[in-house]
Design a protein around this motif. Structure first.
Motif, mmCIF file in Angstrom:
data_model
loop_
_atom_site.group_PDB
_atom_site.id
_atom_site.type_symbol
_atom_site.label_atom_id
_atom_site.label_comp_id
_atom_site.label_asym_id
_atom_site.label_seq_id
_atom_site.Cartn_x
_atom_site.Cartn_y
_atom_site.Cartn_z
ATOM 1 N N LEU A 183 0.847 -1.184 0.000
ATOM 2 C CA LEU A 183 0.000 0.000 0.000
ATOM 3 C C LEU A 183 0.883 1.234 0.000
ATOM 4 O O LEU A 183 2.052 1.175 0.376
ATOM 5 N N ARG A 186 0.573 6.241 2.888
ATOM 6 C CA ARG A 186 -0.553 7.035 3.379
ATOM 7 C C ARG A 186 -1.709 6.161 3.860
ATOM 8 O O ARG A 186 -2.577 6.622 4.591
ATOM 9 N N ASN A 187 -1.727 4.906 3.420
ATOM 10 C CA ASN A 187 -2.804 4.003 3.813
ATOM 11 C C ASN A 187 -2.310 2.832 4.656
ATOM 12 O O ASN A 187 -3.072 1.916 4.945
ATOM 13 N N ASP A 188 -1.051 2.853 5.032
ATOM 14 C CA ASP A 188 -0.436 1.716 5.712
ATOM 15 C C ASP A 188 -0.524 1.875 7.229
ATOM 16 O O ASP A 188 -0.111 2.901 7.777
ATOM 17 N N THR A 192 1.385 4.614 9.734
ATOM 18 C CA THR A 192 0.591 5.505 10.576
ATOM 19 C C THR A 192 1.062 5.441 12.021
ATOM 20 O O THR A 192 1.273 6.474 12.672
ATOM 21 N N SER A 378 0.330 10.419 6.697
ATOM 22 C CA SER A 378 -0.464 9.346 6.113
ATOM 23 C C SER A 378 -1.948 9.655 6.205
ATOM 24 O O SER A 378 -2.410 10.312 7.133
ATOM 25 N N ASP A 379 -2.701 9.182 5.227
ATOM 26 C CA ASP A 379 -4.147 9.369 5.252
ATOM 27 C C ASP A 379 -4.754 8.742 6.497
ATOM 28 O O ASP A 379 -5.654 9.291 7.119
ATOM 29 N N GLY A 380 -4.260 7.533 6.848
ATOM 30 C CA GLY A 380 -4.793 6.868 8.027
ATOM 31 C C GLY A 380 -4.608 7.725 9.257
ATOM 32 O O GLY A 380 -5.501 7.865 10.088
ATOM 33 N N THR A 383 -6.949 11.173 8.768
ATOM 34 C CA THR A 383 -8.397 11.023 8.884
ATOM 35 C C THR A 383 -8.827 10.634 10.289
ATOM 36 O O THR A 383 -9.792 11.176 10.830
ATOM 37 N N TRP A 437 -9.758 0.694 11.534
ATOM 38 C CA TRP A 437 -8.947 0.032 10.517
ATOM 39 C C TRP A 437 -9.796 -0.901 9.659
ATOM 40 O O TRP A 437 -9.308 -1.889 9.124
ATOM 41 N N ILE A 440 -8.801 -3.138 6.423
ATOM 42 C CA ILE A 440 -7.372 -3.435 6.375
ATOM 43 C C ILE A 440 -7.163 -4.942 6.515
ATOM 44 O O ILE A 440 -7.693 -5.566 7.427
#
Length: 472
Positions: A183, A186-188, A192, A378-380, A383, A437, A440
């Motif tokens: 990934l 940013r989505n990991d 995060t 990261s996005d995670g 957000t 999560w 995921i």
């Protein structure tokens, strides 16, 4: 003479006995590492070549009082770490997070890493001393004896480090492990979590991986732009720098999905001698890697290769830097490490980063500037953390959506986070349970940082994706 445990009345009676010349307290003595003496006995070529003895003698720094979390397979007791394993917890059992009655390392990897960070060389008369022989070690066991774990187990261990940061003065976390990057960072979830620790004031040092020489082989969480990612140098068994080369198996950048230049720098990582965990999986499988200290009949040390061995050299260096200046933040530490690294005639930003770690220069650096990645968080992280910090979910208005709130089709790169001062936030009360999560898939994390000088390259000795991975 004689020794005894006595109460006050008995001591007084002894002082009146005509046959007793004098009474003296039986003081407790502790071994103290002498930087000047240690500099003369260290024999590890790679550590001598990057200026570890010079840092000890010039600045007197040995990492006193700095807590370094070793997120790994455990730490076995050793004379070289006596009195400095200040906490041990285990997340690999049925009751994860339980304090251990006694430190242990069933795998054998974490002990080796810990010795490179902070062993004081007691069992070798100083020959195999680590970088920060005064640092405290915090043992966070997240990997089992077979060399594998899951992302969720790692996250629990990282959360414990965050929650206990103040208790043990944890300023550095070493993660000599990695999983394939499938990934964007940013989505990991591991990236995060690493960012959360970083913004909480803990410098996160991660091995780059042992999947070289191909490009885009840096693993997670080492591919995150905020962590300090370390590749491995082959010192060719000498302290001289002119015969050094990049280890063939050291992972290369750029990162597979985000195109970020990695690693950040390199450190010695081939045929490194450090502490042995007697009876561990690796100890039983490779008895020929045992190295004797002063006791020839009970070898206290072990030889390994890998970026797993390079990362703790950097982690130990950070402990020295923090002893000199405890106010340094992770971004400032990263800036100093990269800014003082020795340029190499070979390599590039995607193979050797800014160059070879220069310990004495990093510890002596007076530069207070910070390293600021151009990449967003990261996005995670963004957000989930925004709602926790601000009290409401992220919302923005899109004129094309009738003035309403729309989260569709908006790129995170278009959002400005300038109003949030991440470094001023207190993270101690953060719970991973607050993160969502959903969706995921927890991937198996292979301990691919373990490497040996074998004739068979990329052989997984335990089979499947769960075991030890060996490279030359």
């Amino acid at each position: 003479g004689a020794s005894a445990t006595l109460n006050g009345a008995a001591v007084l009676a002894l002082t009146k006995d005509k046959d007793v010349g004098f009474v003296s307290q039986d003081h407790v003595l502790t071994a103290k590492f002498d930087p000047a003496q240690g500099a003369g006995t260290l024999t590890t070529p790679g550590l001598v070549g990057i200026g570890v003895p010079d840092a000890w003698t010039q600045y007197g720094a040995i990492g006193r009082g700095i807590g370094v979390a070793v997120i790994d397979s455990g730490i076995a007791p050793s004379l070289d770490l006596a009195g400095r394993i200040v906490a041990s917890v285990d997340f690999t059992t049925g009751a994860p997070g339980e304090p251990l009655v006694a430190p242990a390392d069933p795998g054998g990897h974490g002990t080796h890493v810990a010795g490179l960070i902070g062993g004081d060389g007691t069992a070798s008369a100083g020959a195999y001393t680590g970088v920060a022989p005064g640092a405290n070690l915090v043992d966070v066991r997240v990997i089992g004896a077979g060399g594998a774990t899951t992302v969720s187990t790692l996250l629990r261990g990282m959360q414990w480090v965050l929650a206990n940061k103040a208790t043990y003065n944890i300023r550095v976390a070493n993660m000599s492990l990695g999983a394939a990057a499938t990934l964007s960072y940013r989505n990991d979830p591991l990236a995060t979590a690493a960012e959360v620790l970083t913004f909480a004031g803990i410098a996160v040092v991660v091995s780059a991986g042992n999947s070289g020489p191909g490009e885009t082989t840096v693993t997670t969480p080492g591919y995150d732009p905020f962590v300090i990612t370390v590749g491995a140098l082959d010192d060719n068994g000498t302290p001289a720098l002119d015969d050094d080369s990049l280890a063939s198996w050291s992972s290369r950048g750029p990162t597979a999905l985000d195109g970020i230049a990695k690693p950040d720098l390199v450190a010695p990582g081939r045929k490194m001698v450090s502490l042995r965990s007697p009876g561990s999986t690796l100890d039983q499988m490779y008895p020929d890697r045992q190295v004797a200290g002063t006791d020839l009949l009970a070898p206290a040390y072990f030889r390994m290769s890998g970026t797993s061995m390079a990362a703790p050299v950097v982690a130990g260096t950070i402990a020295l830097m923090l002893e000199r200046n405890p106010s340094l933040r992770p971004a400032q530490l990263k800036h100093r490490l990269m800014g003082t690294a020795t340029p190499l005639a070979f390599g590039s930003p995607n193979t050797t980063g800014n160059g070879l770690l220069n310990v004495s220069a990093a510890v002596g650096s007076a530069d207070s500037a910070s390293f600021v990645p151009t990449n967003p968080v990261s996005d995670g992280f963004a957000t989930e953390m925004y709602a926790l910090l601000v009290g409401q979910a992220i919302a923005w208005r899109d004129p094309s959506y009738n003035g309403g709130v729309d989260s569709n089709g908006v790129l995170w790169s278009d959002i400005t986070w300038d109003t949030i001062a991440w470094n001023e936030i207190t993270w101690e009360n953060l719970s991973w349970d607050a993160f969502n999560w959903a969706g995921i898939t927890w991937e198996e994390v292979t301990w691919e940082e373990i490497t040996w000088e074998t004739t068979s390259q990329n052989v997984n000795i335990l089979g499947g994706a769960r075991g030890w991975v060996l490279v030359n």
